[in-house]
Every structure is written in structure tokens, then in C-alpha cells.
Motif scaffolding. Structure first.
Motif, PDB file in Angstrom:
ATOM      1  N   GLU A   1       0.798  -1.397  -0.162  1.00 29.38           N
ATOM      2  CA  GLU A   1       0.214   0.196   0.272  1.00 29.38           C
ATOM      3  C   GLU A   1       0.836   1.367  -0.247  1.00 29.38           C
ATOM      4  OE1 GLU A   1      -2.650   0.493   3.468  1.00 29.38           O
ATOM      5  OE2 GLU A   1      -3.409   2.736   2.407  1.00 29.38           O
ATOM      6  N   ASN A   2       1.826   1.206   0.822  1.00 27.65           N
ATOM      7  CA  ASN A   2       3.157   3.077   0.563  1.00 27.65           C
ATOM      8  C   ASN A   2       3.458   2.640  -0.465  1.00 27.65           C
ATOM      9  OD1 ASN A   2       4.068   4.524   1.797  1.00 27.65           O
ATOM     10  ND2 ASN A   2       5.900   2.817   3.060  1.00 27.65           N
ATOM     11  N   GLY A   3       4.164   1.404  -1.060  1.00 24.30           N
ATOM     12  CA  GLY A   3       4.360   1.189  -1.909  1.00 24.30           C
ATOM     13  C   GLY A   3       3.949   2.422  -3.344  1.00 24.30           C
ATOM     14  N   THR A   4       2.992   1.377  -3.033  1.00 28.48           N
ATOM     15  CA  THR A   4       2.062   1.749  -4.810  1.00 28.48           C
ATOM     16  C   THR A   4       1.596   3.472  -4.491  1.00 28.48           C
ATOM     17  OG1 THR A   4       0.584  -0.613  -3.927  1.00 28.48           O
ATOM     18  CG2 THR A   4      -0.117   1.952  -5.459  1.00 28.48           C
ATOM     19  N   LYS A   5       2.039   4.150  -3.267  1.00 30.26           N
ATOM     20  CA  LYS A   5       1.212   5.247  -2.902  1.00 30.26           C
ATOM     21  C   LYS A   5       2.587   6.418  -3.674  1.00 30.26           C
ATOM     22  CE  LYS A   5       1.261   8.914   1.211  1.00 30.26           C
ATOM     23  NZ  LYS A   5       0.578   8.353   2.741  1.00 30.26           N
ATOM     24  N   LEU A   6       3.934   5.723  -2.276  1.00 27.68           N
ATOM     25  CA  LEU A   6       5.407   6.361  -2.915  1.00 27.68           C
ATOM     26  C   LEU A   6       5.247   6.208  -4.391  1.00 27.68           C
ATOM     27  CD1 LEU A   6       7.709   5.544  -0.041  1.00 27.68           C
ATOM     28  CD2 LEU A   6       6.279   7.072  -0.533  1.00 27.68           C
ATOM     29  N   ALA A   7       5.609   4.171  -4.935  1.00 26.62           N
ATOM     30  CA  ALA A   7       5.455   4.624  -6.801  1.00 26.62           C
ATOM     31  C   ALA A   7       4.336   5.662  -7.256  1.00 26.62           C
ATOM     32  CB  ALA A   7       5.358   3.745  -7.313  1.00 26.62           C
ATOM     33  N   SER A   8       3.723   6.236  -7.134  1.00 26.40           N
ATOM     34  CA  SER A   8       2.635   6.730  -8.289  1.00 26.40           C
ATOM     35  C   SER A   8       3.145   7.890  -7.257  1.00 26.40           C
ATOM     36  CB  SER A   8       1.380   6.986  -7.964  1.00 26.40           C
ATOM     37  OG  SER A   8       1.381   7.691  -6.931  1.00 26.40           O
ATOM     38  N   MET A   9       3.393   8.960  -6.761  1.00 27.56           N
ATOM     39  CA  MET A   9       4.694   9.893  -6.629  1.00 27.56           C
ATOM     40  C   MET A   9       5.917  10.496  -7.261  1.00 27.56           C
ATOM     41  SD  MET A   9       2.672  11.632  -3.140  1.00 27.56           S
ATOM     42  CE  MET A   9       3.134  10.054  -2.369  1.00 27.56           C
ATOM     43  N   LEU A  10       6.789   8.933  -6.860  1.00 27.22           N
ATOM     44  CA  LEU A  10       8.652   9.591  -7.427  1.00 27.22           C
ATOM     45  C   LEU A  10       8.402   8.293  -8.458  1.00 27.22           C
ATOM     46  CD1 LEU A  10       9.576   7.934  -3.676  1.00 27.22           C
ATOM     47  CD2 LEU A  10       9.630  10.538  -4.935  1.00 27.22           C
TER      48      LEU A  10
ATOM     49  N   GLY B   1       1.243  -7.057  -6.788  1.00 30.76           N
ATOM     50  CA  GLY B   1      -0.047  -7.962  -7.735  1.00 30.76           C
ATOM     51  C   GLY B   1      -0.661  -6.283  -8.794  1.00 30.76           C
ATOM     52  N   ASN B   2      -0.252  -5.275  -9.065  1.00 27.21           N
ATOM     53  CA  ASN B   2      -0.721  -3.913  -9.149  1.00 27.21           C
ATOM     54  C   ASN B   2      -0.852  -4.238 -11.023  1.00 27.21           C
ATOM     55  OD1 ASN B   2      -0.988  -1.207 -10.248  1.00 27.21           O
ATOM     56  ND2 ASN B   2      -0.933  -0.932  -7.923  1.00 27.21           N
ATOM     57  N   ASN B   3      -1.476  -3.608 -11.437  1.00 28.10           N
ATOM     58  CA  ASN B   3      -1.578  -4.125 -12.828  1.00 28.10           C
ATOM     59  C   ASN B   3      -0.359  -2.744 -13.613  1.00 28.10           C
ATOM     60  OD1 ASN B   3      -2.493  -4.304 -15.662  1.00 28.10           O
ATOM     61  ND2 ASN B   3      -3.589  -2.513 -15.528  1.00 28.10           N
ATOM     62  N   TRP B   4       0.036  -1.896 -12.927  1.00 24.92           N
ATOM     63  CA  TRP B   4       0.985  -1.149 -13.013  1.00 24.92           C
ATOM     64  C   TRP B   4       2.053  -2.254 -13.826  1.00 24.92           C
ATOM     65  CZ3 TRP B   4       0.786   3.743  -9.260  1.00 24.92           C
ATOM     66  CH2 TRP B   4      -0.353   4.083  -9.771  1.00 24.92           C
ATOM     67  N   VAL B   5       2.986  -2.590 -13.233  1.00 22.47           N
ATOM     68  CA  VAL B   5       3.117  -3.505 -13.012  1.00 22.47           C
ATOM     69  C   VAL B   5       3.168  -5.631 -13.504  1.00 22.47           C
ATOM     70  CG1 VAL B   5       5.382  -2.142 -11.225  1.00 22.47           C
ATOM     71  CG2 VAL B   5       3.697  -3.930 -10.699  1.00 22.47           C
ATOM     72  N   GLN B   6       2.753  -5.537 -14.330  1.00 28.75           N
ATOM     73  CA  GLN B   6       2.193  -6.657 -15.236  1.00 28.75           C
ATOM     74  C   GLN B   6       3.022  -6.790 -15.760  1.00 28.75           C
ATOM     75  OE1 GLN B   6       0.940  -8.654 -12.425  1.00 28.75           O
ATOM     76  NE2 GLN B   6       0.990  -7.656 -11.173  1.00 28.75           N
ATOM     77  N   PRO B   7       3.674  -8.517 -16.565  1.00 26.75           N
ATOM     78  CA  PRO B   7       4.549  -8.596 -17.360  1.00 26.75           C
ATOM     79  C   PRO B   7       4.240  -7.407 -18.609  1.00 26.75           C
ATOM     80  CG  PRO B   7       4.488 -10.324 -16.163  1.00 26.75           C
ATOM     81  CD  PRO B   7       3.688  -9.699 -15.928  1.00 26.75           C
ATOM     82  N   ASP B   8       4.782  -7.344 -19.369  1.00 28.91           N
ATOM     83  CA  ASP B   8       4.640  -6.538 -20.259  1.00 28.91           C
ATOM     84  C   ASP B   8       6.064  -6.948 -21.403  1.00 28.91           C
ATOM     85  OD1 ASP B   8       2.078  -4.303 -21.563  1.00 28.91           O
ATOM     86  OD2 ASP B   8       4.441  -4.190 -23.005  1.00 28.91           O
ATOM     87  N   LYS B   9       5.616  -7.271 -23.049  1.00 28.18           N
ATOM     88  CA  LYS B   9       7.012  -7.185 -23.828  1.00 28.18           C
ATOM     89  C   LYS B   9       7.722  -5.953 -24.147  1.00 28.18           C
ATOM     90  CE  LYS B   9       7.094 -11.445 -23.041  1.00 28.18           C
ATOM     91  NZ  LYS B   9       7.615 -11.777 -22.006  1.00 28.18           N
ATOM     92  N   THR B  10       6.530  -4.901 -23.801  1.00 31.59           N
ATOM     93  CA  THR B  10       7.817  -3.910 -25.067  1.00 31.59           C
ATOM     94  C   THR B  10       8.465  -3.258 -24.729  1.00 31.59           C
ATOM     95  OG1 THR B  10       5.120  -3.003 -24.181  1.00 31.59           O
ATOM     96  CG2 THR B  10       7.306  -1.453 -25.084  1.00 31.59           C
ATOM     97  N   ILE B  11       9.413  -3.061 -25.324  1.00 34.19           N
ATOM     98  CA  ILE B  11      11.109  -2.686 -24.852  1.00 34.19           C
ATOM     99  C   ILE B  11      11.312  -1.408 -25.844  1.00 34.19           C
ATOM    100  CG2 ILE B  11      13.073  -2.873 -25.051  1.00 34.19           C
ATOM    101  CD1 ILE B  11      12.588  -5.612 -25.741  1.00 34.19           C
ATOM    102  N   GLN B  12      11.406  -0.637 -24.732  1.00 32.81           N
ATOM    103  CA  GLN B  12      12.411   1.445 -25.604  1.00 32.81           C
ATOM    104  C   GLN B  12      12.849   0.863 -25.940  1.00 32.81           C
ATOM    105  OE1 GLN B  12       9.409   3.403 -25.002  1.00 32.81           O
ATOM    106  NE2 GLN B  12       8.637   2.205 -23.385  1.00 32.81           N
ATOM    107  N   PRO B  13      13.639   1.679 -26.808  1.00 28.23           N
ATOM    108  CA  PRO B  13      15.178   2.547 -27.962  1.00 28.23           C
ATOM    109  C   PRO B  13      16.062   2.372 -26.225  1.00 28.23           C
ATOM    110  CG  PRO B  13      13.282   3.827 -28.221  1.00 28.23           C
ATOM    111  CD  PRO B  13      12.691   2.888 -27.606  1.00 28.23           C
ATOM    112  N   ALA B  14      17.064   2.040 -26.660  1.00 35.38           N
ATOM    113  CA  ALA B  14      17.764   2.683 -25.816  1.00 35.38           C
ATOM    114  C   ALA B  14      18.311   4.438 -25.873  1.00 35.38           C
ATOM    115  CB  ALA B  14      19.709   2.146 -26.151  1.00 35.38           C
ATOM    116  N   SER B  15      18.579   4.725 -24.857  1.00 32.88           N
ATOM    117  CA  SER B  15      18.998   5.971 -24.613  1.00 32.88           C
ATOM    118  C   SER B  15      20.259   6.694 -25.107  1.00 32.88           C
ATOM    119  CB  SER B  15      18.974   6.554 -22.665  1.00 32.88           C
ATOM    120  OG  SER B  15      17.470   5.810 -22.456  1.00 32.88           O
ATOM    121  N   LYS B  16      20.346   7.698 -25.914  1.00 32.97           N
ATOM    122  CA  LYS B  16      20.702   8.052 -26.214  1.00 32.97           C
ATOM    123  C   LYS B  16      21.578   9.423 -25.589  1.00 32.97           C
ATOM    124  CE  LYS B  16      20.589   6.986 -31.011  1.00 32.97           C
ATOM    125  NZ  LYS B  16      19.755   6.163 -31.476  1.00 32.97           N
TER     126      LYS B  16
END
Ligand code: HEC
Ligand code: HEC
Length: 319
Positions: free
Chosen positions: A51-60, A148-163
Motif C-alpha cells: 500500500e505504501n509502495g504503491t502510493k510512493l511509486a505513484s508520486m516518485l 499484483g498491481n496492474n501497473w507492473v504486470q509483465p509486458d513485452k514492450t521494449i523501449q529504444p536505448a537512451s542516447k
């Protein structure tokens, strides 16, 4: 005379060549690797921590890692700090290939504190490091990442490498940007019953309000926030995701140029929902409405701000 001129010319040419060599060295260099600090921790996942971590992650974390199209923490391109380069926040869902499914608790704790990945790669300042947050808050964020929060359920999307830009590489090369040391002592949480102590913790160490609300990101003292020039006096030039300049405001209790005339109710409303007194338009990104904070927490920040020096610094609200 002619000889002197020749010598001066040789010196100038040599300097130009030397600077050229240094510049190409920096430009070609990638962000270096660092020694990986040994971290030994196993985070127990409890409902309270989630609960605390979800609140913090939503802000941080959400502002950079949440992606509107997947509705998960699959990362996105960060367009609000172009000076750092073409930067993508990564997929930090539980996917074992695209995300952080293989990372141990220690790997996560180390990265969030110091910026060092398990392979020694360092993430430059485009991802903030939580160097002073309490161990309990940090473990809560890790518990959220495993939840089990939906925000962090496995997803295959890969972002390009940062430049990273030349500036970023330059800052890293000269050591102006480098991994933060891993704390040597446990970091306890604040006494939540003491408003001033709690407010100080939230605004300096947990949500780091001072980092945007002081004079200049580049001059902030992240070790000892109180030593940052223009501490809470505003004037820092920020950008919203569309690239528009939005200057941070003076939130010291100065009556003329700060928020000294604001009531506690005014302050709570502004911080939680962005509505400011005197019919002014609402606060805009990058000032996010901290709607998840409790009234007690925002009151605590207000009480803490009353204890710090008032700064007379008039900041014109960006149009
Ligand atoms: C200001 C934007 C920003 C915020 C806020 C932010 N991150 Fe990041 N994060 C990034 C960027 C950018 C990268 C990738 C850097 C790169 O490409 O080198 C990253 C990378 C990571 C990685 C490494 C992933 C990998 O595969 O290497 C993890 C884990 C991570 N972030 C977790 C978090 C957590 C947890 C939070 C909240 C406590 C958070 N981040 C907040 C921008 C951000
Ligand atoms: C990411 C940077 C950032 C962070 C972090 C941040 N702020 Fe702000 N804040 C701003 C900006 C920019 C503005 C001006 C917004 C505008 O002009 O619409 C602002 C405006 C405000 C105002 C309105 C002041 C006025 O005179 O109108 C208050 C109050 C405030 N912030 C409080 C806080 C508190 C409390 C925190 C921590 C919980 C915080 N801010 C964290 C960037 C930030």
C-alpha cells in the motif's frame, strides 16, 4: 617579435587540437561502468508495504515509467529534459526479458539508491536517486514492484536505448555526475507524530520538494538539502512535457514573495489538487497534484516550511 608570434600560434593550435581530442573522446565515450556495491537485503512483501509502495511509486516513479498506451510501467520517451539527450525510461514491469523480472531485491535497492545497475552500468541524473529515503519506504517501493498491481504486470514492450547527450557524458566524465554512495547505516523513518520532523522528511528526503523549489538543479546540495542555494525560494527553470518553461515558485513563508499569507487550508488545497488562492489558474505540470498525500502529511510540510528562513525572492509565474 615574429618568433614570439610563432610560439603563441603553436600554443593556440596545440590547445585547439587538445580540446578537440578531449571533446571527441567524451563524445565517443559511453557512460562508464562502476564497481557494484555489495547489498544484502531480502524484502518481505506485506500488504502494508504494498500500500505504501504503491502510493510512493505513484508520486516518485509513475511520471517517467508509466506509459499511457500500455497503462503499465513500460517506460516512455522523456521529452522534458532534452539537454540530457534522447532518453527513454525503461520497462520496469515484472517481465523477465523486457522488464525487471530477473532483478533481485538487492539489485533494485542498489539501483534506486546509487544508480548502479547489476552489470555496473550507471544511470545518469535523468533518473533521480533516492539517497535519503528511509529503508522502510524504499522496501515498500520494492514490494510494490513485486505486487499484483496492474501497473507492473509483465509486458513485452521494449523501449529504444537512451542516447545520452554530450552534456551528460561530459558531466559523467568530469565526475560532476556519479553514482551516489550506498548508505553505510540503516536509514530510519521519521517520527510521524511530530509534524515538523515528518514535514522535513517528506519535503527533503522522500518527495524532495526542495529540489525543484530551490534556485537551480545544478547547484542543489543533494547530500545536505538545506545548503542548496535559494532553499525553497523558487526560480528554478523547469519544462513541462511539451517543452514549455514553467518556473518553480517561492514557497518560503515570506509574506511579499512567498506563501506567508496562505492559510493551512490554502496550502493543503494547492498541494493536493493544484488549486491556488486568489482565483489564480491551477498549478501546472511539472508540479503534480500530490493527491495521495494525507492532510496530516501536507500539514506537516506546512509546519516544516514555517521553520525555515524566509527568502525575499519574487518569482513571476510563467505565462
Ligand atoms: C525523471 C524520470 C525518472 C523517474 C522519476 C524514475 N525513473 Fe527509473 N529510469 C529512468 C530512465 C530514463 C531510465 C533508463 C536510463 C537509461 O536508459 O540509461 C530508468 C531506469 C530504471 C531502472 C532500470 C531498468 C533497466 O532495465 O535497466 C529501474 C529498475 C528503475 N528505473 C526504477 C525506478 C523506480 C522504482 C522509480 C521510482 C522510485 C523510478 N525509476 C523513477 C527515469 C526515471
Ligand atoms: C518536479 C518539480 C516540483 C516538485 C518535486 C514540487 N514542485 Fe511545487 N511547483 C513546481 C512548479 C514548476 C510550480 C509552479 C507551477 C505553475 O506555475 O503552474 C510549483 C508550484 C507550487 C506551489 C504554488 C506556489 C504559488 O505561489 O503559487 C506550491 C504550494 C508547491 N509547488 C508546493 C510543493 C510541495 C509541498 C512539494 C513537495 C510535496 C512540491 N511543490 C514539489 C515544481 C515542483
Amino acid at each position: 617579435m615574429k618568433k614570439v608570434f610563432k610560439v603563441v600560434l603553436i600554443v593556440i593550435v596545440s590547445l585547439v587540437v587538445l580540446i578537440g581530442i578531449c571533446a571527441s573522446y567524451i563524445a565517443l565515450r559511453s557512460i562508464p561502468k562502476y564497481a557494484v556495491p555489495k547489498v544484502d537485503v531480502k524484502v518481505e512483501v506485506t500488504p502494508a508495504r504494498i500500500e505504501n509502495g504503491t502510493k510512493l511509486a505513484s508520486m516518485l516513479c509513475k511520471s517517467c515509467h508509466y506509459n499511457e498506451s500500455t497503462q503499465k510501467f513500460t517506460g516512455r520517451e522523456l521529452t522534458d529534459a532534452p539537454q540530457f539527450g534522447k532518453i527513454y525510461a525503461r520497462n520496469i514491469t515484472q517481465d523477465v526479458d523486457a522488464g525487471i523480472g530477473k532483478w533481485s531485491d538487492a539489485d533494485l535497492v542498489r539501483l534506486i539508491r546509487t544508480g548502479i545497475r547489476p552489470d555496473g552500468q550507471y544511470i545518469p541524473p535523468y533518473m533521480p536517486k533516492l539517497i535519503h529515503i528511509s529503508d522502510e519506504d524504499l522496501y515498500s517501493i520494492v514490494a510494490f514492484l513485486h505486487s499484483g498491481n496492474n501497473w507492473v504486470q509483465p509486458d513485452k514492450t521494449i523501449q529504444p536505448a537512451s542516447k545520452p547527450s554530450f552534456l551528460t557524458k561530459f558531466l559523467v566524465t568530469i565526475g560532476a555526475a556519479k553514482p551516489s554512495p550506498f548508505p553505510t547505516e540503516p536509514i530510519p523513518g521519521p517520527d510521524t507524530a511530530n509534524l515538523v520532523t515528518l514535514g522535513k522528511y517528506i519535503s527533503l528526503y522522500q518527495l524532495e520538494c526542495y529540489s525543484c523549489h530551490s534556485k537551480d538543479f545544478a547547484k542543489n546540495d543533494y547530500e545536505t538539502p538545506e545548503k542548496s542555494p535559494g532553499f525553497f525560494g523558487g526560480g528554478n527553470e523547469l519544462f513541462n512535457p511539451e517543452g514549455k518553461k514553467i518556473i518553480s515558485m517561492n514557497i518560503t513563508m515570506d509574506e511579499q514573495t512567498g506563501i506567508g499569507t496562505w492559510s493551512e487550508e490554502n496550502f493543503i488545497l494547492a498541494v493536493k489538487s493544484g488549486v491556488v488562492p486568489n482565483g489564480q489558474p491551477s498549478l501546472r505540470n511539472p508540479m503534480q497534484p500530490f493527491s495521495n498525500l494525507t492532510d496530516h502529511e501536507v500539514k506537516a510540510i506546512y509546519e516544516y516550511l514555517k521553520t525555515i528562513p524566509k527568502l525575499g525572492n519574487k518569482v513571476e509565474r510563467s505565462e
